[in-house]
Design a protein around this motif. Structure first.
Motif, mmCIF file in Angstrom:
data_model
loop_
_atom_site.group_PDB
_atom_site.id
_atom_site.type_symbol
_atom_site.label_atom_id
_atom_site.label_comp_id
_atom_site.label_asym_id
_atom_site.label_seq_id
_atom_site.Cartn_x
_atom_site.Cartn_y
_atom_site.Cartn_z
ATOM 1 N N THR A 12 0.829 -1.204 0.000
ATOM 2 C CA THR A 12 0.000 0.000 0.000
ATOM 3 C C THR A 12 0.856 1.244 0.000
ATOM 4 O O THR A 12 0.575 2.216 -0.710
ATOM 5 C CB THR A 12 -0.939 0.009 1.225
ATOM 6 N N ARG A 13 1.927 1.231 0.794
ATOM 7 C CA ARG A 13 2.828 2.388 0.828
ATOM 8 C C ARG A 13 3.506 2.604 -0.518
ATOM 9 O O ARG A 13 3.607 3.731 -1.011
ATOM 10 C CB ARG A 13 3.874 2.196 1.930
ATOM 11 N N THR A 18 4.318 5.629 -5.502
ATOM 12 C CA THR A 18 4.487 5.467 -6.950
ATOM 13 C C THR A 18 3.376 6.193 -7.698
ATOM 14 O O THR A 18 3.629 6.841 -8.727
ATOM 15 C CB THR A 18 4.492 3.975 -7.337
ATOM 16 N N LEU A 19 2.165 6.093 -7.192
ATOM 17 C CA LEU A 19 1.054 6.805 -7.815
ATOM 18 C C LEU A 19 1.280 8.311 -7.760
ATOM 19 O O LEU A 19 1.017 9.023 -8.733
ATOM 20 C CB LEU A 19 -0.261 6.452 -7.115
ATOM 21 N N CYS A 22 3.706 9.242 -10.443
ATOM 22 C CA CYS A 22 3.088 9.146 -11.769
ATOM 23 C C CYS A 22 2.155 10.320 -12.033
ATOM 24 O O CYS A 22 2.109 10.846 -13.156
ATOM 25 C CB CYS A 22 2.320 7.831 -11.894
ATOM 26 N N VAL A 23 1.401 10.744 -11.028
ATOM 27 C CA VAL A 23 0.494 11.882 -11.202
ATOM 28 C C VAL A 23 1.287 13.158 -11.475
ATOM 29 O O VAL A 23 0.915 13.960 -12.335
ATOM 30 C CB VAL A 23 -0.406 12.046 -9.958
ATOM 31 N N VAL A 24 2.389 13.340 -10.751
ATOM 32 C CA VAL A 24 3.257 14.496 -11.026
ATOM 33 C C VAL A 24 3.792 14.412 -12.451
ATOM 34 O O VAL A 24 3.796 15.406 -13.187
ATOM 35 C CB VAL A 24 4.424 14.548 -10.019
ATOM 36 N N GLY A 25 4.234 13.222 -12.854
ATOM 37 C CA GLY A 25 4.740 13.041 -14.210
ATOM 38 C C GLY A 25 3.685 13.338 -15.263
ATOM 39 O O GLY A 25 3.977 13.948 -16.299
ATOM 40 N N VAL A 47 -0.402 4.551 -14.256
ATOM 41 C CA VAL A 47 -1.508 4.835 -13.336
ATOM 42 C C VAL A 47 -2.602 3.786 -13.491
ATOM 43 O O VAL A 47 -3.182 3.322 -12.495
ATOM 44 C CB VAL A 47 -2.071 6.251 -13.579
ATOM 45 N N LEU A 48 -2.898 3.398 -14.730
ATOM 46 C CA LEU A 48 -3.911 2.367 -14.952
ATOM 47 C C LEU A 48 -3.515 1.068 -14.262
ATOM 48 O O LEU A 48 -4.342 0.416 -13.605
ATOM 49 C CB LEU A 48 -4.090 2.143 -16.458
ATOM 50 N N THR A 49 -2.252 0.686 -14.385
ATOM 51 C CA THR A 49 -1.763 -0.530 -13.730
ATOM 52 C C THR A 49 -1.901 -0.421 -12.211
ATOM 53 O O THR A 49 -2.357 -1.357 -11.537
ATOM 54 C CB THR A 49 -0.290 -0.780 -14.093
#
Length: 222
Positions: A12-13, A18-19, A22-25, A47-49
């Motif tokens: 979960t961490r 990582t999410l 990815c959102v920043v990217g 993000v989908l993964t």
């Protein structure tokens, strides 16, 4: 007397941080445009993964990561806002935090889905555009670029504001909890299982989700 409890398991961490990256990217590449759009799509597939993984992990993951543990109805959220929450509400996601998590997952899913059928009519088009009508493409593109992105930015700002509020007003460091997995809580509460078997199970689930997304992308672009 406060008790230290392992609340957030390692999967979960790792998902959370990582999410976030990815959102920043996604945001940075959307602003740069041009050749950066290739990376925009890569972050989107990432993000989908991650979302697929989180939905599965929300059923089979650690105790405090399961949706059944923290997703509550509007009545419980309202009682929490009135200061009538119970001590166990402060262990994992509190009712308001749970609402934020569910909303974020839903809006990210919608953003990814709209991106898959968006077309800027210049150089970037989602892999599913050929399967939908021009009306759907136009609506999805407008939402993806003009609405969804800014709603997510607003939700991220609220999330950061909530973290600051809990740190300065309630002396609850949510960031450290999401880094270490441990949290100081006012009651005896079960610790989530966070050993090698759980991490192996999470790894297999993530690999299955990544394989599914990869096969989808390769199949559509092949």
């Amino acid at each position: 007397m406060a008790v230290i409890v392992r609340v957030w398991d390692a999967p979960t961490r790792l998902f959370h941080w990582t999410l976030s990256l990815c959102v920043v990217g996604l945001f940075v590449t959307s602003q740069v445009g041009g050749a950066a759009m290739d990376w925009h799509f890569r972050f989107g597939y990432g993000v989908l993964t991650l979302l697929l993984f989180r939905f599965v992990w929300g059923v089979y993951g650690g105790h405090w990561s399961r949706f059944s543990t923290f997703v509550v109805g509007p009545r419980k959220i309202w009682r929490y806002l009135q200061g009538q929450g119970k001590p166990q509400d402060s262990v994992g996601h509190n009712p308001l935090g749970a609402l934020s998590v569910v909303t974020m997952l839903a809006l990210l899913s919608l953003q990814v889905a709209s991106g898959l059928i968006s077309d800027d009519e210049i150089a970037a088009a989602g892999p599913l555009v050929r399967f939908v009508s021009s009306t759907w493409i136009g609506n999805a593109t407008f939402y993806h670029t003009e609405i969804g992105k800014f709603i997510l930015l607003g939700l991220v700002a609220l999330h950061l504001g909530a973290i600051a509020f809990y740190y300065f007003r309630k002396h609850d460091d949510l960031i450290i909890s999401m880094i270490t997995g441990d949290k100081s809580v006012p009651i005896q509460a079960p610790s989530t299982h966070d050993g090698a078997p759980e991490r192996r199970r999470a790894g297999l689930i993530f690999l299955a989700c990544a394989a599914l997304v990869s096969s989808l992308v390769i199949g559509l672009n092949g």
